[in-house]
Design an enzyme around this catalytic site. Structure first.
Site, mmCIF file in Angstrom:
data_model
loop_
_atom_site.group_PDB
_atom_site.id
_atom_site.type_symbol
_atom_site.label_atom_id
_atom_site.label_comp_id
_atom_site.label_asym_id
_atom_site.label_seq_id
_atom_site.Cartn_x
_atom_site.Cartn_y
_atom_site.Cartn_z
ATOM 1 N N LYS A 153 0.873 -1.191 0.000
ATOM 2 C CA LYS A 153 0.000 0.000 0.000
ATOM 3 C C LYS A 153 0.896 1.223 0.000
ATOM 4 O O LYS A 153 2.020 1.190 0.491
ATOM 5 C CB LYS A 153 -0.890 0.026 1.239
ATOM 6 C CG LYS A 153 -2.200 0.716 0.997
ATOM 7 C CD LYS A 153 -3.140 -0.200 0.246
ATOM 8 C CE LYS A 153 -4.507 0.414 0.042
ATOM 9 N NZ LYS A 153 -5.466 -0.607 -0.422
HETATM 10 P P1 NAD Z 1 -13.226 6.694 -2.854
HETATM 11 O O1 NAD Z 1 -12.239 7.765 -2.645
HETATM 12 O O2 NAD Z 1 -13.701 6.416 -4.235
HETATM 13 O O3 NAD Z 1 -14.521 6.940 -1.934
HETATM 14 C C1 NAD Z 1 -14.460 7.125 -0.553
HETATM 15 C C2 NAD Z 1 -15.833 7.570 -0.085
HETATM 16 O O4 NAD Z 1 -15.857 7.622 1.341
HETATM 17 C C3 NAD Z 1 -16.235 8.972 -0.564
HETATM 18 O O5 NAD Z 1 -17.610 8.978 -0.839
HETATM 19 C C4 NAD Z 1 -15.953 9.844 0.649
HETATM 20 O O6 NAD Z 1 -16.759 11.026 0.665
HETATM 21 C C5 NAD Z 1 -16.342 8.901 1.750
HETATM 22 N N1 NAD Z 1 -15.733 9.179 3.049
HETATM 23 C C6 NAD Z 1 -14.467 9.502 3.345
HETATM 24 N N2 NAD Z 1 -14.318 9.655 4.666
HETATM 25 C C7 NAD Z 1 -15.524 9.415 5.200
HETATM 26 C C8 NAD Z 1 -16.032 9.400 6.513
HETATM 27 N N3 NAD Z 1 -15.241 9.676 7.550
HETATM 28 N N4 NAD Z 1 -17.329 9.080 6.689
HETATM 29 C C9 NAD Z 1 -18.118 8.792 5.642
HETATM 30 N N5 NAD Z 1 -17.719 8.805 4.384
HETATM 31 C C10 NAD Z 1 -16.440 9.108 4.176
HETATM 32 O O7 NAD Z 1 -12.554 5.370 -2.211
HETATM 33 P P2 NAD Z 1 -12.874 3.856 -2.566
HETATM 34 O O8 NAD Z 1 -11.926 3.413 -3.606
HETATM 35 O O9 NAD Z 1 -14.340 3.680 -2.749
HETATM 36 O O10 NAD Z 1 -12.412 3.139 -1.208
HETATM 37 C C11 NAD Z 1 -13.257 3.055 -0.058
HETATM 38 C C12 NAD Z 1 -12.735 1.960 0.849
HETATM 39 O O11 NAD Z 1 -12.723 0.712 0.140
HETATM 40 C C13 NAD Z 1 -11.322 2.132 1.373
HETATM 41 O O12 NAD Z 1 -11.228 1.549 2.660
HETATM 42 C C14 NAD Z 1 -10.492 1.327 0.388
HETATM 43 O O13 NAD Z 1 -9.248 0.928 0.932
HETATM 44 C C15 NAD Z 1 -11.415 0.152 0.178
HETATM 45 N N6 NAD Z 1 -11.187 -0.621 -1.035
HETATM 46 C C16 NAD Z 1 -11.183 -0.022 -2.264
HETATM 47 C C17 NAD Z 1 -11.021 -0.806 -3.399
HETATM 48 C C18 NAD Z 1 -11.089 -0.215 -4.779
HETATM 49 O O14 NAD Z 1 -11.061 -1.005 -5.746
HETATM 50 N N7 NAD Z 1 -11.205 1.086 -4.951
HETATM 51 C C19 NAD Z 1 -10.823 -2.187 -3.280
HETATM 52 C C20 NAD Z 1 -10.863 -2.770 -2.017
HETATM 53 C C21 NAD Z 1 -11.058 -1.974 -0.912
#
Ligand code: NAD
Length: 464
Positions: A153
């Site tokens: 990461k």
């Molecule tokens: P992203 O940046 O696309 O979206 C994040 C979302 O969370 C946004 O809507 C933001 O406004 C919201 N957010 C941020 N802080 C917040 C809070 N304190 N309370 C409520 N909402 C909040 O990110 P993503 O890619 O969707 O990733 C989200 C999670 O999923 C992370 O933990 C990431 O590690 C995990 N993840 C992502 C992927 C991927 O393919 N993108 C894969 C596996 C896991």
């Protein structure tokens, strides 16, 4: 998660003007201004970690499983810490001509099963500790999915919303250059995470390729299709959450996805695609939130309309016909399925007893602390752990890497079929462990993953 203030562009240029002045530089063409060097930077001391350290959570989860599976102390010691960590401090020329310093990281947790794989996060509160935790979780996730990868990461301490597109591209290119010796198709393959997207992956791929002198599409995944991305990657994580949740609802609770109500915290890539794919399969999505707050409607939302609204307004808050909720209220709603899909450390010892959902499908990485796990397990809540629940993303990233290496691309239906097969085969194996040993799903998932890494470590031996 406590937010710290990040220097804004306006504040930065003021401090620059006050500190640097513009003396004539004999090495520049006449009339050209040298870049101004900022006294401020986006670097943050490591002490600004959230109150629950994600790394402490990751280590404590490992310790608990190590005990339950009688893991040898040598193996535990080896797995408890990352193998490699890189910290970079680098300059970016901002739109106003000043130079601002940024700090980035890349952590590789374990390379026993193959090159490392994991996202790039752009977030103002990012810490090295958080990268360590997220890298460790990636190791377990890849092993659980039987992928030939270890976990990694990285990211940059930055609020990407404060940057122009030009600044974001400059920051991405310079960060990629700084970590270039550390990454590569056989070494470490980044992907999007919070605050990054397909465009940022295209810039990373281009920068790495420029250094090499030829196109290296397999260096990152989650790219646009036009530059070697794969069909299906954009929605893969959310669709995987839906496949896994639907299968477990049926097998462990005898319930169909058509009959459940759902609340989703976070409406970015993972949250919005989970909401949409659950809705398309008949679930009622009654609440959704983003960093600005949440919206609720007992009749349910069409997530496609919500997404269009959020794209236009920058948030879901204010969606016509909805009630406004806080993020805490979204987590505590009486729904069948709660999907935390934002950040780690959201469900803790403080709020776990207020959670009313019967199923928690962990779209985010590390959203539930070990203390909360105990409370929720006692209450009989089924937690679908992150390393299983959100693994669809890394599975399709693996398909992208394989396609890039072979320069042979599959069609979308093949990708969906292979992804569902991979998720459900591994789910079956894990359910077998749950039935045989009576442990919860997280412990079972960790046990399967760690057994695979330990077996490979012993076969390879400890070098030299
Ligand atoms: P992203 O940046 O696309 O979206 C994040 C979302 O969370 C946004 O809507 C933001 O406004 C919201 N957010 C941020 N802080 C917040 C809070 N304190 N309370 C409520 N909402 C909040 O990110 P993503 O890619 O969707 O990733 C989200 C999670 O999923 C992370 O933990 C990431 O590690 C995990 N993840 C992502 C992927 C991927 O393919 N993108 C894969 C596996 C896991």
């Amino acid at each position: 998660m406590a937010k710290n203030s990040t220097p804004t562009k306006a504040a930065t240029s003021e401090s620059v003007a006050a500190s640097n002045g513009h003396d004539a530089n004999p090495h520049l063409p006449s009339g050209a201004q040298p870049p101004r060097i900022d006294v401020t930077s986006n670097s943050r001391p490591e002490t600004s970690v959230p109150s629950v350290s994600a790394y402490a959570v990751a280590q404590s989860q490992l310790d608990k499983v190590a005990e339950s599976m009688n893991l040898e102390p040598d193996m535990l010691a080896l797995l408890r810490v990352p193998q490699r960590e890189l910290i970079v401090h680098f300059p970016v020329v901002m739109d106003e001509g000043n130079v601002q310093m940024f700090t980035g990281f890349r952590v590789q947790h374990n390379t026993t099963l193959g090159p490392t794989k994991g996202g790039i996060r752009y977030h103002p509160d990012l810490t090295l500790d958080e990268c360590r935790a997220l890298a460790m979780w990636m190791t377990w996730k890849c092993a659980l999915m039987n992928l030939p990868y270890g976990g990694a990461k990285g990211g940059v301490i930055v609020d990407p919303k404060q940057l122009s597109q030009r600044e974001l591209r400059g920051l991405t290119r310079r960060y990629t250059s700084e970590i270039a010796p550390f990454i590569g198709p056989e070494k470490d393959i980044p992907a999007p995470d919070v605050g990054t997207n397909a465009q940022i992956m295209a810039w990373m791929m281009d920068t790495y390729s420029m250094h090499r002198g030829y196109s290296v599409s397999a260096v990152v995944t989650g790219k646009p299709i036009a530059v070697g991305g794969t069909a299906g990657r954009e929605y893969a994580t959310g669709l995987g959450v839906t496949y896994t949740t639907r299968a477990l609802l049926k097998s462990r609770m005898g319930q169909s996805i058509e009959d459940v109500t759902v609340a989703v915290q976070g409406f970015g890539n993972v949250g919005s695609w989970t909401a949409r794919t659950m809705y398309e399969r008949g679930a009622t999505v009654v609440a959704v939130s983003d960093v600005m707050g949440g919206v609720y409607s007992p009749k349910g939302f069409d997530p496609r309309h919500l997404k269009a609204f959020a794209a236009e307004n920058g948030t879901v808050v204010g969606y016509p016909g909805s009630d406004t909720l806080t993020n805490e209220e979204v987590l505590e709603l009486k729904v069948d399925v709660l999907v935390p899909a934002a950040m780690e450390g959201q469900i803790t010892g403080q709020n776990a007893d207020k959670i009313q959902a019967r199923v928690i499908a962990e779209g985010a990485n590390g959203p539930t602390t070990p203390e909360a796990d105990l409370i929720l397990n006692d209450k009989g809540v089924m937690i679908i752990p992150d390393i299983l629940c959100n693994a669809g993303g890394v599975v399709v990233s693996y398909f992208e890497w394989v396609q890039d290496l072979q320069a042979f691309f599959w069609d979308e239906s093949e990708i969906r079929r292979q992804m569902e097969r991979k998720l459900l085969t591994n789910l079956e194996e894990l359910t077998g462990v749950v039935v045989r040993t009576g442990v919860d799903l997280r412990t079972a998932a960790y046990t399967v993953a760690i057994q695979r890494i330990v077996e490979a470590t012993k076969l390879r031996g400890i070098y030299p």
